[in-house]
Scaffold this motif. Structure first.
Motif, mmCIF file in Angstrom:
data_model
loop_
_atom_site.group_PDB
_atom_site.id
_atom_site.type_symbol
_atom_site.label_atom_id
_atom_site.label_comp_id
_atom_site.label_asym_id
_atom_site.label_seq_id
_atom_site.Cartn_x
_atom_site.Cartn_y
_atom_site.Cartn_z
ATOM 1 N N SER A 81 -10.174 21.774 75.447
ATOM 2 C CA SER A 81 -11.123 21.294 75.350
ATOM 3 C C SER A 81 -11.219 20.587 76.650
ATOM 4 C CB SER A 81 -11.114 20.625 74.225
ATOM 5 O OG SER A 81 -11.972 19.383 74.087
ATOM 6 N N LEU A 82 -12.004 20.034 77.382
ATOM 7 C CA LEU A 82 -11.802 19.838 78.925
ATOM 8 C C LEU A 82 -12.823 18.988 79.098
ATOM 9 C CD1 LEU A 82 -10.889 22.772 81.190
ATOM 10 C CD2 LEU A 82 -9.440 20.887 79.893
ATOM 11 N N GLY A 158 -13.957 35.902 87.058
ATOM 12 C CA GLY A 158 -14.638 35.166 85.993
ATOM 13 C C GLY A 158 -15.175 34.648 84.560
ATOM 14 N N SER A 159 -14.570 36.396 84.262
ATOM 15 C CA SER A 159 -14.202 36.323 82.682
ATOM 16 C C SER A 159 -13.368 35.912 81.831
ATOM 17 C CB SER A 159 -14.238 37.383 81.905
ATOM 18 O OG SER A 159 -14.196 37.777 80.753
ATOM 19 N N PHE A 165 -12.009 28.476 80.242
ATOM 20 C CA PHE A 165 -12.742 27.032 80.111
ATOM 21 C C PHE A 165 -13.531 26.710 78.491
ATOM 22 C CE2 PHE A 165 -10.976 26.719 84.865
ATOM 23 C CZ PHE A 165 -10.233 26.103 85.104
ATOM 24 N N GLN A 166 -13.633 27.880 78.106
ATOM 25 C CA GLN A 166 -13.985 27.964 76.769
ATOM 26 C C GLN A 166 -15.709 28.195 76.982
ATOM 27 O OE1 GLN A 166 -12.978 24.853 74.379
ATOM 28 N NE2 GLN A 166 -12.221 26.904 73.142
ATOM 29 N N LEU A 167 -15.736 29.274 78.288
ATOM 30 C CA LEU A 167 -17.621 28.904 78.002
ATOM 31 C C LEU A 167 -18.137 30.664 78.341
ATOM 32 C CD1 LEU A 167 -16.496 27.731 82.089
ATOM 33 C CD2 LEU A 167 -17.567 26.502 80.411
ATOM 34 N N LEU A 172 -23.846 31.340 81.916
ATOM 35 C CA LEU A 172 -23.333 30.094 82.776
ATOM 36 C C LEU A 172 -24.317 29.156 83.329
ATOM 37 C CD1 LEU A 172 -20.408 31.692 84.528
ATOM 38 C CD2 LEU A 172 -20.278 30.727 82.632
ATOM 39 N N THR A 173 -23.907 27.980 83.426
ATOM 40 C CA THR A 173 -25.228 27.359 84.047
ATOM 41 C C THR A 173 -24.543 27.323 85.400
ATOM 42 O OG1 THR A 173 -23.676 24.873 83.998
ATOM 43 C CG2 THR A 173 -25.251 25.981 82.199
#
Length: 458
Positions: A81-82, A158-159, A165-167, A172-173
């Motif tokens: 959690s960042l 990327g994966s 980072f829990q994306l 992705l934005t």
């Protein structure tokens, strides 16, 4: 080599290498001894008191952002959690102009980049074009042909970072996509190239010491998050790595007290941070021991500094909590805000701040202790040292809004003022000439903007 054991204590250790007779998988050539990095702390310099509290998410320490729990630098969790990273939150923190009644600046969220639009990265052709448009591709020698031939690796990296980072890797934005594919992954590719170049200098069968890559960057600019991401990528690609920070080599609490007593009128040496507040022999022993981890089964514990000790004054962490790394190491990632600083003529530093004269004298010993061990460099450059104040203020405001202890605006100003003289004195030379003793061909200079995003140099 026979006869080796590395015996560490919090203040002194001696190294020997020990050949074990146990089976290969249990071949314990131990380098023992060297807590995990950091618990959030705040300083009230004016009142000379310290406050501390802990957090397991994004932790803003006095020198940088720590992106996980205290063990994050060696025991990586894919689920973090960042809360302090605006590119993950899809927004940036900006300052409201008014100040509240208690003298602290308020904070609001706004979209620094388009954040409602998401990008379907399953479109490989779109991702290819996006990667090739990044500001670092020319600097690290990436051509469209290179990207096309290795696009599967870019997708894999990327994966893996999305998992860290829990994306949502398929949606992705733009800020998230840029941070991964324009920043972290290009730097990782460059690091891999540097390791290959380093390894090529040795013959088959040689013990190849790990490459040491230095990361010199101002506090709050995101260098620790970058190193954290790189360390994760190395581990997920089966390349053993270790991370160290200049923070890990601060003097013990006793040493800090002595330094303070010897410099009673120097505010720059009142607390840890500037040159003179580090245990340089200890850092030499640590770095040299890490570079000896060239075989399977060789292990050592790596020092960590406990910033929460002594009500925030700090002390070297208890040896029993130091994380362990195991060889053979491929790379050591060494980060710090003042790595690569070169001492200047006395009149030059006195013109910035007379208190810097002693700090400048102390800096003369740092090349032999740190910089000479660094083979390749990543230098993250900022246009204005005052960014450090803004970044620190953002961190404190976020802490206060989260209900945690945080410095007031005046305390932030007092805190940052103890570092700004060094930035103003040493950054121009670092940016113009590179780190002390560095090979210009092995220095990756990255210009970032006030939102910590890589940009094309102007």
């Amino acid at each position: 080599m026979r006869g080796a054991s590395l015996i560490w204590s919090p203040w002194q250790w001696q190294a020997t290498l020990q050949q074990s007779t146990t089976p290969k998988n249990n071949n314990n050539n131990n380098i023992k001894g060297f807590p995990c990095h950091s618990v959030y702390n705040t300083f009230n310099f004016k009142k000379r008191r310290f406050l501390s509290s802990s957090s397991s998410c994004s932790i803003f320490n006095d020198d940088h952002v720590v992106t996980a729990s205290s063990a994050s630098r060696t025991k990586l969790s894919p689920l973090l959690s960042l809360s302090g990273c605006s590119w993950i939150q899809d927004n940036s923190m900006v300052l409201d102009s008014p100040t509240s009644n208690n003298g602290t600046t308020s904070l609001k969220k706004c979209s620094a980049l388009p954040t409602t639009k998401t990008v379907d990265v399953s479109s490989v052709s779109d991702l290819f074009e996006f990667i090739c448009s990044g500001p670092l591709v020319d600097k690290i020698g990436i051509t469209p042909e290179n990207v096309g031939q290795s696009i599967d690796k870019w997708l894999l990296y990327g994966s893996q970072l999305c998992r860290l980072f829990q994306l949502n890797e398929l949606m992705l934005t733009i800020p998230q996509k840029a941070r991964l594919y324009h920043y972290y992954i290009p730097v990782f590719v460059w690091c891999q190239d540097q390791i290959s170049l380093h390894t090529s200098k040795f013959n088959d069968g040689d013990d190849v010491p790990p490459l040491v890559i230095g990361f010199s960057a101002p506090q709050g600019c995101g260098k620790t998050t970058l190193v954290f991401a790189l360390d994760y990528l190395f581990k997920t690609t089966k390349m053993k790595s270790a991370t160290i920070s200049i923070d890990d080599f601060y003097l013990t609490a006793q040493g800090q007290a002595k330094l303070r007593e010897e410099n009673p009128e120097n505010a720059l040496l009142e607390y840890r941070g500037n040159a003179g507040s580090h245990d340089l022999p200890f850092s030499v022993q640590t770095i040299e021991a890490l570079t000896q981890l060239t075989k399977d089964g060789m292990k050592m514990k790596v020092p960590r500094y406990d910033k929460s000790a002594y009500s925030g004054r700090g002390d070297r962490g208890d040896v029993t909590t130091w994380p362990e790394v195991e060889g053979p190491l491929k790379v050591i990632l060494f980060e710090g805000w003042m790595l690569g600083f070169k001492p200047l003529p006395a009149e030059a530093v006195i013109a910035v701040d007379p208190q810097l004269e002693t700090v400048n004298k102390n800096l003369e010993a740092y090349y032999e202790a740190w910089d000479k061990y660094i083979d390749a460099w990543v230098v993250i450059k900022i246009k204005d040292p005052s960014y450090v104040y803004r970044w620190r203020l953002q961190a404190e405001i976020a802490m206060r809004q989260a209900g945690k202890a945080g410095m007031s605006d005046d305390e932030v100003n007092d805190f940052v003022s103890r570092y700004l003289p060094a930035y103003k004195a040493y950054l121009p030379t670092l940016y113009a000439e590179g780190p002390s003793g560095s090979d210009p061909d092995r220095v990756l200079a990255i210009d970032i903007d006030e939102e910590r995003n890589p940009i094309l140099a102007t």
